[in-house]
Each structure stands twice: as C-alpha cells, then as structure tokens.
Design an enzyme around this catalytic site. Structure first.
Site, mmCIF file in Angstrom:
data_model
loop_
_atom_site.group_PDB
_atom_site.id
_atom_site.type_symbol
_atom_site.label_atom_id
_atom_site.label_comp_id
_atom_site.label_asym_id
_atom_site.label_seq_id
_atom_site.Cartn_x
_atom_site.Cartn_y
_atom_site.Cartn_z
ATOM 1 N N SER A 1 0.842 -1.202 0.000
ATOM 2 C CA SER A 1 0.000 0.000 0.000
ATOM 3 C C SER A 1 0.871 1.244 0.000
ATOM 4 O O SER A 1 2.058 1.185 0.321
ATOM 5 C CB SER A 1 -0.905 0.012 1.233
ATOM 6 O OG SER A 1 -0.187 0.445 2.391
ATOM 7 N N ASP A 2 0.288 2.378 -0.376
ATOM 8 C CA ASP A 2 0.971 3.637 -0.128
ATOM 9 C C ASP A 2 0.801 3.982 1.351
ATOM 10 O O ASP A 2 0.096 3.300 2.094
ATOM 11 C CB ASP A 2 0.414 4.734 -1.048
ATOM 12 C CG ASP A 2 1.451 5.823 -1.333
ATOM 13 O OD1 ASP A 2 2.381 5.991 -0.513
ATOM 14 O OD2 ASP A 2 1.338 6.513 -2.351
ATOM 15 N N TYR A 3 1.444 5.047 1.758
ATOM 16 C CA TYR A 3 1.551 5.418 3.175
ATOM 17 C C TYR A 3 0.162 5.580 3.805
ATOM 18 O O TYR A 3 -0.559 6.511 3.504
ATOM 19 C CB TYR A 3 2.316 6.736 3.273
ATOM 20 C CG TYR A 3 3.018 7.018 4.576
ATOM 21 C CD1 TYR A 3 2.313 7.200 5.750
ATOM 22 C CD2 TYR A 3 4.399 7.123 4.631
ATOM 23 C CE1 TYR A 3 2.960 7.489 6.936
ATOM 24 C CE2 TYR A 3 5.059 7.415 5.814
ATOM 25 C CZ TYR A 3 4.342 7.595 6.962
ATOM 26 O OH TYR A 3 4.997 7.872 8.133
ATOM 27 N N THR A 4 -0.220 4.624 4.666
ATOM 28 C CA THR A 4 -1.505 4.579 5.385
ATOM 29 C C THR A 4 -2.712 4.611 4.450
ATOM 30 O O THR A 4 -3.814 4.989 4.865
ATOM 31 C CB THR A 4 -1.633 5.709 6.442
ATOM 32 O OG1 THR A 4 -1.633 6.993 5.798
ATOM 33 C CG2 THR A 4 -0.503 5.663 7.456
#
Length: 757
Positions: free
Chosen positions: A282-285
């Site tokens: 995933s991207d950040y959060t």
C-alpha cells in the site's frame, strides 16, 4: 539464521519425493518456512513500518518498532539507512524466533545521495539509456547504505500541470512513459536481484493517480475503461513486463473503489490479466485512509484490502491489528493471508536475504560508492541533457566567456532548491549553486556579478507551507524595491542578464498542487524591470511542472527550462549556457498558455466540431480568450544549431499483418555547431471504431549530427504499432487509412499516408 537455513534444507531432502517437478527451490524453501510460521508471524510479514526521524510521506510514525521486530511482527522497514543502523535492525529480525530478515526500503526517486534531475526533467532527455544508467547509479549508492528496496519508479501519466506530483513522472505521453518505465526498472534491478549493487524496484502508483480531479493531490479519479487501457495503464504494464518486483497501490479510487482495496485492479487486472507475480504494498496509510473514503472501519477496510490482493500494509498496521479477528469471523480466509505472506517471502528469497541477511552491508562501500566523482559526473551529464531550450532570438545563447554577466534571481546563488522535490536522501548543502557553476566555468568571478533581485515569493503564508522540509522560500529583510535596484545596478554594467526564476522545489511534488501555475508576482516584477534595462535577457525557468510562461516568453531574448537539475546544477547550467554542451532536451509535457487550458496534451481526441487553425470560429471547439494550442507543444525543444527535415519516404504504403513499413527521413544540421536531435514518429488513425486521438507517439530516435551533415533516420512500422483497446477492451489493429508523421515535435512534422490492409 544458519539454523533456519539448515531446517529448510533438511525439509527439501525429506520431502523431495513428494514434491511436484514443477516446484522450484524457492517454492520448496518458502513452503518449509511457512509450515513453521504461526498465523501471527504470517500477518507480521505483511506489516511495513517506519520508526520516524527522516522525511515522511505522511503524519503517522510507527511505535514500539523494536519490540515488534523481536516478536516477528515486521516484514519490512523504511526510514533507516547506513550499514551500522541497518545491521542493528536486521540483527534484531534474524534473532527473532524464525530469524526471517526484513526488507529495507526508501524513496530513491531521482538519485540517492548523488541527486540527478527530477524525473520530469530526466524524461526531457528522451534518452532511455541515460535514464537507465542513472537508475543503476542510484541503486549502487542506496545499496551501499543498506537500502535494497526502492519505492520508484513513479509512472503515473499526468496531463494536468496543477498536480504537484507531475514532477515525479515522465509527463503526459503513454508511449514515452512506458519506455522510461522499462528503462528505470532495468536500471534499478539489473539482471540479478541478489546482486548487492542492485535493488528491487516498485512501480507506482497503481493506478491512474496522475488523473486526480482538479489536479488536487489525493483526489478522486473517474474515467472509462477504454481511456484507462489506452492512455494510462500501459506504463504500469511496461514495468510489469520488465520484471519489476513490487507494485504500490494508489491513494485514489478507481471505478469508485479505493485502489488499495480494489480487487479488479489488484487481482483481476494486475495478476490474472497481466501475470504479475511479485507483491503489492500500500501507499503510506492508504489502507486506513479508506475509512475517510467511506468504506468502513479499520477492520472492514483491512479485510477488503487483503481480499482484493494487497499484500503489505505501509505504516497503518490495520493488517497487524485486525486480520486475525477478521479470520476468526470468516471475513477473510487463511489462504489470502498465506498468499500475501508467500509473496513477501519470495521477494526476500529473490533478493538473497535467506542466504545472507547482511549481504547489502559492506562497511567499505559508502566511502567508495556514494557521491563518487564518477557519480557526480553522471549527474552533471543527466542535468545537461534535461534542459530544454524554448527560445533563442539572435543567437543570444551560447554566451561568450568575455561577456560580463549579471546573474540575477532567487535561485542564482541558492543551494536549497537545486535538488528538487522528493529528494529525501540528498543533501542540499552538497549542491553546486549556479553562481559557483559560472565561476567554475570561467575560472574566476571577474565576468560574473550576482544579485538576488527578488524573493521566490513575498507571501509569508505560502512560504510557511513550502518550507516544511527546510527553507525553500527565504524572504529577504530588504524591500522588493531595494533588491530590484541592486539587480538593475549590476545589469547596467553588464553585457547580458541571466535571470533564474520559477518555483521553489516544494512548490511542486506531493501535497503541492497549485490552482494557478504562473511564476510568483515578486519574480514577475523583477523580470519586467530587467527587461527595461535594454540588455539581452536570458531567462532560466526552474520548476517541477509546466508553467504558464506567456509573459516570460515575450520578455526573454532566450528562454530555457532547467527543471530542478540536481546536485550538479550549477556546473550543468554553465556547461549549457557557455556551449560546452549543445542543449538537446525535448518537452515530455505540453506547456499551457494559461491555467484555463489545463489539462492540455497533444494526443487529444478530435471533436465533431474541430477548430481549424488558430482563428476563432463560432460553434467550434475553442475559447473566446485564448488559442487552443499550447504555448509549447509536447516534444518541443530547440538547439544552438538548426535541424532541417526532408525527404520522408515509406518503403510501401500498404501494410498488412505480416509485413512492416520502413519510414525514412533525412535530418540535416544546417547550423554551425554539432548537435543532437530527437526525431519523433507519430501515427494518426484516420478512421476508427472509437474516436481516435489527433496523433500518438509511436517511436523516437536521438541522433548526433555534426554541423553540415545529414543523417537518415529509420522507423519500422508494424500492425502491432496500430493496436488499441476498442470499446469491448479488445486489443486490435483495424484496417484502414493512417498517417505517419515524423518531425522535431508533435506539431512540426512531415506526413506520409499508408493503409493497413
């Protein structure tokens, strides 16, 4: 670690008679390891953390990282670099119950310590060999510091210059973007992921992130499948075909479903249709952010993501804290968790970490492999080739060394903005200022005088937003009038003015969208006052995006786009301005006349009421207040010499599915200087089952042509080059009439018709 390896090897021997011949050594090893893992340890492999302390891409920092590593709850980590620190962290992992090593990642976007031009600038070179070399250099530097997983390349097609992250990609064109995506993946990964000088690449952001509505970062995306397949998806596919090890999901939604939890995107398309066998992070959060998308609570969105095909959760820890509960409640399957864990373990196997978890930790390498003279030389060459000459009246450029130069502008003696956006591992203090580059070139400061002339912006509120990673907009204590007067004073005693203007580095990049894309008012005033001096005016525009430069184009005698050039900025600028290198850059993105034209791109579709020429016509597709055409078209770029195109020939004007057409064009250097020219091939489909684009780039060739000489440039055109996704998403080439268009940019071409029979 040796115990783990020994157990695995014993398992291989004991079970070999029961294993299918189709199983590889990696399959057998991972099977044996997973048989020993608890559910919690499997879920732990899906957790990517950052301890903080570095430049972040979000506001969340992981907690209790050391204990989680000891408990086998961390599969990868970023924000740590240097052999000593990486060794300490990896030692904790290999001394956990099963001793599974961690992945160490970072955003190595345009160089590691030796920073080269921002990706949009590098794309302006149209030199895939050079681009691959810069990626190889970045991998060698990063791995010397223990980082072997890269969150790059970003291949999002971007046609809206308001979007700040246009700086991180290759621009507006799907063909150019695909070629660059392949070059970067191959440059980072080399031929062997286990080679300690290569690193695993991550193609991002899957998918369509560059089409965010209103050019506003993280915003929604909505488009047809036909447009996705034809105009946005191919660069991701090119990276997959090049063997990229990892894919990062995007922040935006696709067909109304956030990318990180989109099963069609991450499983049906990426794995089933494209055959990707690496892992998806995933991207950040971005998993947690699906809550704000309106998709449910953390447990619900985490379950949706693992079921969709997301393998690793960056920082949010939704997988770590909710998947076991979801499994017990029947909301996810153990098979989904096992598959995600397997993919991450396979990546570690391919990287050679089970053979040697410390293979990237050689204490001698940082001093020899990072910021070496050879690396800085390559960064200098890359910067030279990224500059795009947009105007050069009366041969104002190149400069002569006996000319007295007034070097003016907020970036003329500045280190902090040279590296550009998203250079978290670079050191701005190591960058060469443009003033120093001039002095280095001339051998002394006798013929160059400097004045700041203006602030990047006088707006203190804007400065506060931009200066989050350090001072990029420094507001002088002097008044605007005082600074301009100083600049005009040195201009009066000079032969030529060179003014460096544009954006601060963090006025583009992530979370740096702009609703207007002009040069700030403080610098516009400076340019107007410099123009009044009557001295030849050279403007160098530094930015991470296309700017609306109508006023600057009119004021300048010479205009050059230099993007953010990297650590060797000053030396590269001086090389080009003094003719040591003849500029050869071409725009990878159209420059608008004003922000109202955005999004603007060369491959727009022809409407049922097309505008003919530039003159306004009622009831045609046009504006009342501005022409349809861009200020500078895609592929545009001048040279200090002049290239003439002639004699376009096709080997035949009848193409079928078994032959190819050879298109040949002569390019003659009519000027007095040797130079390089990027010859561009476009194809126009005259009749199609879906509305076709005006034209599409299908090939390019960068050739060196000595003064007075001619080179014949050839392109092969096959039926496969004419394929597109039709309304049924079938990849077809349709019989009918086409045009081959070859020239120096997307507007200036010679045309030859042909038919696909």
């Amino acid at each position: 670690m040796k115990i783990l390896k020994g157990i695995a090897l014993s398992l291989i021997v004991l079970t070999s008679c029961h294993v299918s011949n189709k199983k590889t050594d990696m399959d057998i090893f991972v099977d044996g390891l997973m048989d020993k893992m608890t559910l919690q340890e499997k879920i732990g492999q899906l957790n990517l953390v950052t301890p903080g302390g570095g430049i972040l891409t979000g506001s969340v920092v992981s907690t209790d990282v050391e204990q989680k590593i000891k408990d086998g709850q961390v599969g990868g980590i970023f924000g740590i670099y240097g052999p000593e620190k990486v060794r300490q962290a990896q030692s904790i992992a290999v001394n956990s119950r099963l001793g599974i090593p961690m992945l160490f990642g970072s955003d190595v976007i345009h160089g590691y310590k030796t920073t080269y031009p921002i990706p949009l600038g590098l794309a302006s070179s149209w030199d895939t060999t050079l681009i691959s070399q810069t990626a190889t250099m970045a991998a060698k530097e990063a791995t010397a510091d223990g980082i072997f997983w890269n969150f790059s390349p970003m291949v999002d097609i971007a046609k809206d210059a308001r979007w700040g992250r246009i700086a991180e990609g290759a621009g507006e064109d799907v063909y150019l973007g695909s070629q660059i995506a392949k070059a970067m993946v191959k440059g980072y990964q080399g031929n062997d992921l286990a080679d300690p000088t290569t690193m695993m690449a991550t193609v991002k952001h899957m998918a369509l992130y560059g089409a965010a509505e209103a050019g506003r970062d993280y915003n929604t995306v909505d488009m047809s499948r036909v447009r996705m397949y034809n105009e946005y998806l191919p660069p991701y596919k090119a990276a997959i075909d090049a063997g990229v090890g990892c894919v990062m999901s995007a922040f935006n939604d696709v067909d109304g479903v956030p990318a990180s939890g989109n099963k069609w995107l991450l499983t049906d398309l990426l794995r089933d249709e494209w055959g990707f066998n690496g892992f998806v992070v995933s991207d950040y959060t971005s998993v947690n952010e699906m809550i704000d998308h309106g998709m449910g609570d953390l447990q619900a969105v985490s379950a949706q993501c693992i079921n969709a095909g997301l393998d690793m959760d960056m920082v949010g820890e939704g997988f770590l804290t909710t998947l076991e509960k979801s499994l017990n409640e029947g909301k996810v399957t153990e098979k989904s968790i096992d598959m995600a864990c397997r993919r991450i373990l396979e990546a570690k196997y391919k990287l050679g970490l089970f053979d040697d978890p410390f293979r990237y930790l050689d204490d001698s390498r940082p001093s020899t492999d990072i910021l070496s003279e050879q690396n800085r030389d390559l960064a200098r060459v890359a910067a030279q080739r990224s500059f795009v000459l947009l105007k050069n009246n009366n041969n104002t450029l190149p400069l002569k060394k006996n000319q007295k130069v007034a070097l003016i502008g907020p970036f003329a003696n500045d280190k902090s903005n040279m590296l550009g956006t998203w250079a978290p591992t670079g050191d701005v203090n190591l960058s060469v200022t443009i003033l120093d580059g001039f002095i280095n070139q001339l051998g002394s400061a006798n013929n160059v005088r400097y004045a700041k002339g203006a602030n990047v912006s006088d707006d203190s509120e804007l400065a506060a937003k931009v200066n989050v990673f350090g001072t990029r907009i420094d507001i002088d204590k002097r008044s605007s009038k005082q600074m301009i007067q100083e600049a005009k004073s040195i201009a009066a005693s000079s032969d030529v003015i060179v003014a460096i203007v544009g954006e601060a580095s963090e006025m583009s990049g992530e979370s740096s969208s702009r609703s207007d894309i002009v040069i700030p008012a403080s610098q516009k005033l400076l340019i107007k006052e410099l123009k009044k001096t009557g001295k030849p005016l050279v403007l160098l525009t530094m930015s991470g995006r296309p700017l609306a430069l109508g006023e600057e184009l009119e004021a300048a005698d010479a205009l050059m786009q230099i993007w953010n050039p990297g650590v060797e900025a000053g030396n590269a600028v001086a090389d080009v301005l003094y003719g040591v290198y003849n500029p050869s850059g071409k725009l990878p993105v159209s420059f608008p006349r004003n922000v109202g034209q955005v999004p603007i791109y060369y491959s727009q579709k022809i409407t049922g009421r097309p505008q003919e020429g530039e003159d306004f016509q009622k009831f045609k597709s046009n504006y009342l207040d501005v022409e349809n055409s861009p200020l500078f078209p895609f592929g545009y770029g001048l040279s200090y010499t002049r290239f003439e195109y002639s004699n376009l020939k096709l080997s035949t004007n009848k193409l079928n599915f078994n032959n190819t057409i050879v298109a040949t064009i002569d390019v003659t250097n009519r000027g007095k200087l040797d130079g390089e020219e990027t010859v561009q091939l476009y194809i126009r489909d005259m009749v199609s089952s879906i509305t076709p684009a005006i034209k599409e780039l299908k090939g390019f060739s960068k050739v060196f042509i000595p003064s007075g000489e001619t080179r014949s440039v050839k392109f092969n055109i096959a039926a496969d080059d004419l394929r597109f996704y039709n309304a049924a998403l079938e990849f077809v080439a349709e019989r009918g009439d086409f045009e081959a268009q070859i020239g120096t940019n997307s507007n200036d071409v010679l045309i030859a018709p042909f038919t696909l029979e």
